[in-house]
Design a protein around this motif. Structure first.
Motif, PDB file in Angstrom:
ATOM      1  N   GLY A  83     -10.301  27.232  28.938  1.00  0.00           N
ATOM      2  CA  GLY A  83      -9.013  26.688  28.257  1.00  0.00           C
ATOM      3  C   GLY A  83      -7.698  27.120  29.081  1.00  0.00           C
ATOM      4  O   GLY A  83      -6.829  26.325  29.209  1.00  0.00           O
ATOM      5  N   ARG A  86      -7.359  25.129  32.419  1.00  0.00           N
ATOM      6  CA  ARG A  86      -7.108  23.541  32.142  1.00  0.00           C
ATOM      7  C   ARG A  86      -5.500  23.597  31.823  1.00  0.00           C
ATOM      8  O   ARG A  86      -4.886  22.814  32.602  1.00  0.00           O
ATOM      9  N   ALA A  87      -4.892  24.620  31.080  1.00  0.00           N
ATOM     10  CA  ALA A  87      -3.670  24.475  30.799  1.00  0.00           C
ATOM     11  C   ALA A  87      -2.823  25.033  32.241  1.00  0.00           C
ATOM     12  O   ALA A  87      -1.770  24.136  32.484  1.00  0.00           O
ATOM     13  N   ASP A  90      -2.819  22.190  34.479  1.00  0.00           N
ATOM     14  CA  ASP A  90      -1.760  20.941  34.175  1.00  0.00           C
ATOM     15  C   ASP A  90      -0.237  21.163  34.622  1.00  0.00           C
ATOM     16  O   ASP A  90       0.326  20.554  34.924  1.00  0.00           O
ATOM     17  N   THR A 298      -9.657  27.037  22.675  1.00  0.00           N
ATOM     18  CA  THR A 298      -8.030  26.790  22.337  1.00  0.00           C
ATOM     19  C   THR A 298      -7.312  28.180  22.473  1.00  0.00           C
ATOM     20  O   THR A 298      -6.181  28.091  22.621  1.00  0.00           O
ATOM     21  N   THR A 301      -6.207  28.340  26.017  1.00  0.00           N
ATOM     22  CA  THR A 301      -5.233  27.216  26.355  1.00  0.00           C
ATOM     23  C   THR A 301      -3.880  27.622  25.705  1.00  0.00           C
ATOM     24  O   THR A 301      -2.949  27.740  26.344  1.00  0.00           O
ATOM     25  N   GLU A 305      -0.598  28.591  27.752  1.00  0.00           N
ATOM     26  CA  GLU A 305       0.772  27.742  27.345  1.00  0.00           C
ATOM     27  C   GLU A 305       1.962  28.763  27.001  1.00  0.00           C
ATOM     28  O   GLU A 305       3.088  28.580  27.304  1.00  0.00           O
TER      29      GLU A 305
END
Length: 341
Positions: A83, A86-87, A90, A298, A301, A305
């Motif tokens: 997670g 992935r963040a 990006d 989650t 992530t 973030e």
């Protein structure tokens, strides 16, 4: 040893200035197509790779986020890392993943490494219950977010799961199935998660009018399958063996399941088992494992973030509001806790 190719070598080979090469790398739209092609050809031919560390030093901002977890052998933390990665990806960042192996001394070494590398920020699941390592790291003014831990007594962000609620879910399920003597294979007592899950288990017993004597704790030094097998052996040696066991994570539960299988003890008819995390292996076990599911991906992530939000702009730290995010667990019932009809 072959010498590394520098930007001056590329400029010389392409017959352009160093500034033109820099523009091709960083601002290609500002360079004429023919010149850009000639420079790119030289880059490919010479095998030039730009020095990211030097670029970061000039910019004063790293493109690397640190992630320090308790045990990368635990699929739960692999999902957390997925997670976070992935963040970060990006946002154009990479993740440096390190494993403290539940050791406060190794945790301190990795936090020192992150400080030396001046990473953008750190996602941290602490191994040191005293908080000394965090306090030392805080002096470097590198932002961090706590993962799988509530930020009690700190001002930093955190993403966690309500482990008290999770422990209650597990034991309430066992009590509803008729069990009145339950073991808790708990892991290292210094971990907040272990203590919170025990608190939840005791709360569920109290709801049913049962005292703490109905929960027998079997602590382990680690949170892995081998520790679970050892706990299972101790469980088998008890004269008044409990009829159910709640484990602080799925790896412990799988170890207990292995010990029961080897001893010919039926699961769930002779012993019901509930784990925690709901890793992929839980559903694939010889006896599919009932488990308390944590949204691990989650968590990773959200933590990444929040760290990106704090470090995105030069003034972000001043505007950023630290917050705690507490997610809710979910009980996933499978055959390991359901007696045969």
């Amino acid at each position: 040893m072959a010498q590394s190719v520098g930007i001056k070598d590329v400029a010389r080979a392409a017959g352009v200035s160093v500034g033109t090469v820099s523009n091709v790398i960083n601002r290609p739209d500002t360079v004429a197509t023919e010149t850009r092609a000639r420079v790119q050809s030289a880059i490919d031919r010479l095998g030039y790779v730009r020095s990211e560390s030097a670029r970061q030093l000039r910019a004063g901002r790293s493109r690397i986020m640190g992630l320090l977890v308790l045990d990368m052998g635990n699929p739960f933390f692999v999902d957390v890392a997925r997670g976070a990665e992935r963040a970060a990806r990006d946002a154009g960042l990479g993740v440096m993943v390190c494993n403290s192996a539940q050791s406060p001394s190794e945790e301190a070494e990795y936090l020192s490494l992150f400080a030396e590398q001046r990473v953008r920020g750190v996602l941290l699941t602490p191994a040191d219950a005293t908080g000394r390592n965090i306090e030392t790291f805080r002096r470097h003014n590198i932002p961090f977010v706590l993962v799988d831990r509530v930020a009690e007594g700190t001002t930093e962000c955190s993403v966690s799961v309500d482990d008290v609620a999770g422990g209650a879910l597990a034991v309430r399920h066992l009590v509803d199935a008729g069990h009145r003597s339950i073991a808790y294979v708990s892991g290292p007592p210094g971990l907040n998660q272990v203590r919170d899950r025990r608190t939840g288990a005791l709360n569920a017993l109290a709801e049913a009018g049962l005292g703490p004597e109905h929960l027998r704790e079997l602590p382990t030094e680690r949170l892995d399958v081998a520790a679970g097998r050892d706990a299972g052996a101790r469980l088998l040696g008890l004269a008044d063996r409990p009829t159910a066991v709640f484990c602080a994570n799925d790896l412990l539960a799988l170890g207990v399941l292995q010990a029961m299988y080897a001893a010919g003890v039926g699961v769930p008819d002779d012993l019901a088992i509930v784990g925690y995390d709901d890793i992929e292996f839980a559903a694939a076990a010889a006896v599919p494992l009932t488990s308390v599911r944590q949204p691990a991906v989650t968590m990773g992530t959200l933590a990444a973030e929040m760290l990106l939000e704090e470090t995105e702009e030069e003034t972000a730290a001043e505007k950023h509001e630290h917050r705690r995010v507490v997610l809710q667990p979910e009980l996933v019932v499978r055959r390991s806790s359901l007696p045969s009809r």
